[in-house]
Structure formats: C-alpha cells, structure tokens
Design an enzyme around this catalytic site. Sequence first.
Site, short mmCIF file in Angstrom:
data_model
loop_
_atom_site.label_atom_id
_atom_site.label_comp_id
_atom_site.label_asym_id
_atom_site.label_seq_id
_atom_site.Cartn_x
_atom_site.Cartn_y
_atom_site.Cartn_z
N GLU A 1 0.77 -1.15 -0.09
CA GLU A 1 -0.06 -0.11 0.10
C GLU A 1 0.93 1.31 0.04
OE1 GLU A 1 -2.51 1.28 -0.65
OE2 GLU A 1 -3.94 1.43 0.86
N ASP A 2 0.49 2.26 -0.55
CA ASP A 2 1.38 3.72 -0.61
C ASP A 2 1.07 4.34 0.81
OD1 ASP A 2 -1.56 4.29 -0.65
OD2 ASP A 2 -1.42 5.83 -2.33
N ASP B 1 -3.80 5.64 6.30
CA ASP B 1 -4.22 6.69 6.83
C ASP B 1 -5.16 6.58 8.07
OD1 ASP B 1 -4.73 9.83 7.20
OD2 ASP B 1 -6.53 9.33 5.82
N LYS C 1 0.18 7.28 8.93
CA LYS C 1 -0.03 8.27 9.74
C LYS C 1 -0.67 7.67 10.98
CE LYS C 1 -1.56 11.21 6.06
NZ LYS C 1 -2.71 11.98 5.14
N ASP D 1 -1.63 11.01 -5.32
CA ASP D 1 -1.96 11.93 -6.09
C ASP D 1 -2.89 13.07 -5.28
OD1 ASP D 1 -4.34 10.29 -5.63
OD2 ASP D 1 -5.56 11.34 -7.18
#
Length: 176
Positions: A100-101, A104, A132, A160
């Site tokens: 995963e990027d 959150d 995060k 993005d």
Amino acid sequence: MLTIHDKTFVPFIAAHEIQQRITALAAQINADYRDKQPLMVVILNGAVLFAADLFKQLTMPCEITFLRVSSYQKTGSTGQLKQVLGLSEPITDRDIIVVEDIVDTGLTLADVCEQLRESRPATLKVATLLFKPEALKRPLDLDYVGFDIENRFVVGYGLDYDGLGRNTQDIFVLSE
Ligand code: 5GP
C-alpha cells in the site's frame, strides 16, 4: 515547490531518503522470505511506484499482481465496506505481501486484508510506504513501514491530489 490545481505543496521526503528506506525494507523482506516464493499484491494506483522499486530489490523468486479497491461503499451491519476488485491471481496457501502507498484511517487496508483472508492465504503481511499513526481508526498489524508521518496531506511518488502529482521522485506535503 509544487502546484497542483489550486494547492501548493512543499518538499517533505527526498527521493534519496525514499530509496534508502526501500533498500532497508527489501533487506528485511529478503531475510523473512528467504526460502519462500511470496506473491506481492499491490493496491492500485498509488502504490505502483513504491511496489516497483521494492520488487526490484527482492532476491527470492517472487510474483506480483494488482488489485483495485472500490470507492463504492455499501452499508449493512458492518457499516461501510470497500471491496476488492480485479484480483486475478489465486492466493490460497500463498505467502502474500500486500503493498500500500499510505495508511491513513486504516479502513481500506483493514477491509482488503479481511477479504484476502477469506481465501485462506498461508501468510499475509503488509508493507506500506507511509503511515499516519494519529489518523488510525482500526487496529492494524503493519509489518513493513517506510515512514511514520504526521497527519498531513502528502502527494508525489505515486500519491495524487485529484489525479495529479503522482509522477515525482520526491514526496511533498500540503503547505500550511
Ligand atoms: P485509509 O483507508 O487508510 O484512510 O486511506 C488509504 C487511502 O487514502 C490511501 O491509499 C490513499 O489513496 C488515500 N490517502 C490517505 N492519506 C493520503 C494523503 O495524505 N495523500 C494522498 N494523496 N492520499 C491519501
């Protein structure tokens, strides 16, 4: 500085730091999966650049495949659910590394892992470039984390803002 649509972003993590960290993560994965043949499951679109750089540094026999997560959320007894789409590879009895990027709230990854576990992989681990911790809403085991970051909006290196900003080597953060 980077301007996308109406917003300004400033440098946050430099390309060489990202690559250095990926080398360290790859070393860890190479040690953990030395005698295995893992299948890397990449969550589109944001994780593509991270996954490609990580994948190149793996030294065991290793496969890669991709999935998408629906933005469609159905409500029911479990509340909102993001659904896994387009996974073409069988994962039963495989050693899976989900890539995963950014984590959150953790809701996306929690849904993805839950749905992948239904197919009974031998093992399932998670690699994320960014995390995060302050935003996390569901407990998650993250096995390989690139960087813990504060709860701010970042773009670049795959991430993005409204479709743009993915094609940079550095990561940028929304200017305050
Ligand atoms: P979660 O379900 O963990 O809240 O969200 C995960 C997804 O939200 C990520 O895969 C990414 O697409 C998006 N996301 C969360 N935080 C950021 C951020 O700071 N920047 C960008 N570009 N996307 C984010």
